[in-house]
Design a protein around this motif. Structure first.
Motif, PDB file in Angstrom:
ATOM      1  N   SER A  64    -145.117 -30.964 -24.997  1.00 28.37           N
ATOM      2  CA  SER A  64    -144.858 -29.895 -25.703  1.00 28.37           C
ATOM      3  C   SER A  64    -143.221 -29.943 -26.147  1.00 28.37           C
ATOM      4  O   SER A  64    -142.913 -29.524 -27.089  1.00 28.37           O
ATOM      5  CB  SER A  64    -144.994 -28.678 -24.748  1.00 28.37           C
ATOM      6  OG  SER A  64    -144.295 -27.469 -25.137  1.00 28.37           O
ATOM      7  N   VAL A  65    -142.456 -30.534 -25.180  1.00 30.63           N
ATOM      8  CA  VAL A  65    -140.952 -30.620 -25.273  1.00 30.63           C
ATOM      9  C   VAL A  65    -140.759 -31.530 -26.305  1.00 30.63           C
ATOM     10  O   VAL A  65    -139.967 -31.583 -27.383  1.00 30.63           O
ATOM     11  CB  VAL A  65    -140.248 -31.073 -24.149  1.00 30.63           C
ATOM     12  CG1 VAL A  65    -138.824 -31.355 -24.241  1.00 30.63           C
ATOM     13  CG2 VAL A  65    -140.277 -29.838 -23.223  1.00 30.63           C
ATOM     14  N   GLU A  66    -141.577 -32.893 -26.464  1.00 31.70           N
ATOM     15  CA  GLU A  66    -141.383 -33.843 -27.334  1.00 31.70           C
ATOM     16  C   GLU A  66    -141.664 -33.261 -28.956  1.00 31.70           C
ATOM     17  O   GLU A  66    -141.003 -33.542 -29.794  1.00 31.70           O
ATOM     18  CB  GLU A  66    -142.156 -34.866 -27.188  1.00 31.70           C
ATOM     19  CG  GLU A  66    -141.468 -35.977 -25.910  1.00 31.70           C
ATOM     20  CD  GLU A  66    -142.333 -36.998 -25.410  1.00 31.70           C
ATOM     21  OE1 GLU A  66    -141.930 -38.097 -25.050  1.00 31.70           O
ATOM     22  OE2 GLU A  66    -143.732 -36.807 -25.421  1.00 31.70           O
ATOM     23  N   ALA A  67    -142.626 -32.540 -29.003  1.00 30.51           N
ATOM     24  CA  ALA A  67    -143.217 -31.900 -30.139  1.00 30.51           C
ATOM     25  C   ALA A  67    -142.314 -31.068 -30.649  1.00 30.51           C
ATOM     26  O   ALA A  67    -141.658 -30.816 -31.728  1.00 30.51           O
ATOM     27  CB  ALA A  67    -144.460 -31.368 -29.889  1.00 30.51           C
ATOM     28  N   PHE A  68    -141.556 -30.363 -29.688  1.00 27.33           N
ATOM     29  CA  PHE A  68    -140.470 -29.113 -30.220  1.00 27.33           C
ATOM     30  C   PHE A  68    -139.081 -30.050 -30.739  1.00 27.33           C
ATOM     31  O   PHE A  68    -138.841 -29.687 -31.925  1.00 27.33           O
ATOM     32  CB  PHE A  68    -140.203 -28.423 -29.133  1.00 27.33           C
ATOM     33  CG  PHE A  68    -139.177 -27.146 -29.507  1.00 27.33           C
ATOM     34  CD1 PHE A  68    -139.411 -26.528 -30.683  1.00 27.33           C
ATOM     35  CD2 PHE A  68    -137.958 -26.896 -28.852  1.00 27.33           C
ATOM     36  CE1 PHE A  68    -138.421 -25.373 -31.044  1.00 27.33           C
ATOM     37  CE2 PHE A  68    -137.178 -25.995 -29.346  1.00 27.33           C
ATOM     38  CZ  PHE A  68    -137.306 -25.235 -30.483  1.00 27.33           C
ATOM     39  N   CYS A  69    -139.014 -31.285 -29.949  1.00 31.30           N
ATOM     40  CA  CYS A  69    -137.805 -31.999 -30.383  1.00 31.30           C
ATOM     41  C   CYS A  69    -138.029 -32.574 -31.867  1.00 31.30           C
ATOM     42  O   CYS A  69    -137.221 -32.598 -32.624  1.00 31.30           O
ATOM     43  CB  CYS A  69    -137.594 -33.154 -29.483  1.00 31.30           C
ATOM     44  SG  CYS A  69    -136.809 -32.674 -27.990  1.00 31.30           S
ATOM     45  N   ASP A  70    -139.103 -33.157 -31.962  1.00 33.31           N
ATOM     46  CA  ASP A  70    -139.564 -33.545 -33.315  1.00 33.31           C
ATOM     47  C   ASP A  70    -139.422 -32.742 -34.470  1.00 33.31           C
ATOM     48  O   ASP A  70    -138.997 -32.787 -35.710  1.00 33.31           O
ATOM     49  CB  ASP A  70    -141.098 -34.263 -33.251  1.00 33.31           C
ATOM     50  CG  ASP A  70    -141.518 -35.035 -34.436  1.00 33.31           C
ATOM     51  OD1 ASP A  70    -140.626 -36.096 -34.809  1.00 33.31           O
ATOM     52  OD2 ASP A  70    -142.580 -34.769 -35.136  1.00 33.31           O
ATOM     53  N   PHE A  71    -140.018 -31.283 -34.242  1.00 33.16           N
ATOM     54  CA  PHE A  71    -139.786 -30.237 -35.087  1.00 33.16           C
ATOM     55  C   PHE A  71    -138.270 -30.289 -35.552  1.00 33.16           C
ATOM     56  O   PHE A  71    -137.989 -30.012 -36.604  1.00 33.16           O
ATOM     57  CB  PHE A  71    -140.341 -29.093 -34.422  1.00 33.16           C
ATOM     58  CG  PHE A  71    -140.024 -27.676 -35.369  1.00 33.16           C
ATOM     59  CD1 PHE A  71    -140.492 -27.543 -36.468  1.00 33.16           C
ATOM     60  CD2 PHE A  71    -139.087 -26.935 -34.683  1.00 33.16           C
ATOM     61  CE1 PHE A  71    -140.011 -26.033 -37.053  1.00 33.16           C
ATOM     62  CE2 PHE A  71    -138.687 -25.514 -35.350  1.00 33.16           C
ATOM     63  CZ  PHE A  71    -139.172 -25.422 -36.640  1.00 33.16           C
ATOM     64  N   LEU A  72    -137.476 -30.082 -34.439  1.00 31.23           N
ATOM     65  CA  LEU A  72    -136.037 -29.840 -34.549  1.00 31.23           C
ATOM     66  C   LEU A  72    -135.470 -31.069 -35.329  1.00 31.23           C
ATOM     67  O   LEU A  72    -134.709 -30.836 -36.337  1.00 31.23           O
ATOM     68  CB  LEU A  72    -135.480 -29.403 -33.440  1.00 31.23           C
ATOM     69  CG  LEU A  72    -135.542 -28.200 -32.617  1.00 31.23           C
ATOM     70  CD1 LEU A  72    -134.984 -28.084 -31.428  1.00 31.23           C
ATOM     71  CD2 LEU A  72    -135.427 -26.937 -33.525  1.00 31.23           C
TER      72      LEU A  72
END
Length: 84
Positions: A18-26
């Motif tokens: 989840s955190v990695e996906a959010f980082c990818d989005f940002l």
């Protein structure tokens, strides 16, 4: 892996994803803007939030490596509808 340990591993891995996906989005153009109050102007906090989330991802990876050294770099693969 015992059920309790397996559940903890799944929890850590799911949070990490989840955190990695959010980082990818940002990192790929997502922006976060906040206002200090209702009438205040919005301020872009994307870079600060991205840095914070990357640190959290690193901490989750380290925790997973420490607790599950034999499975630390594997991704949890759950079969869709695998249990009823």
């Amino acid at each position: 892996m015992l059920d309790g340990n397996y559940n903890r591993y799944v929890e850590l891995t799911t949070r990490l994803r989840s955190v990695e996906a959010f980082c990818d989005f940002l990192a790929h153009g997502g922006t976060i803007r906040v206002a200090a109050s209702e009438s205040a102007p919005f301020t872009d906090v994307t870079l600060e939030l991205l840095q914070r989330q990357r640190r959290e991802a690193d901490a989750l990876r380290q925790t997973r490596r420490h607790l599950f050294p034999e499975h630390a770099d594997e991704d949890f693969q759950q079969t869709l509808y695998g249990s009823h």
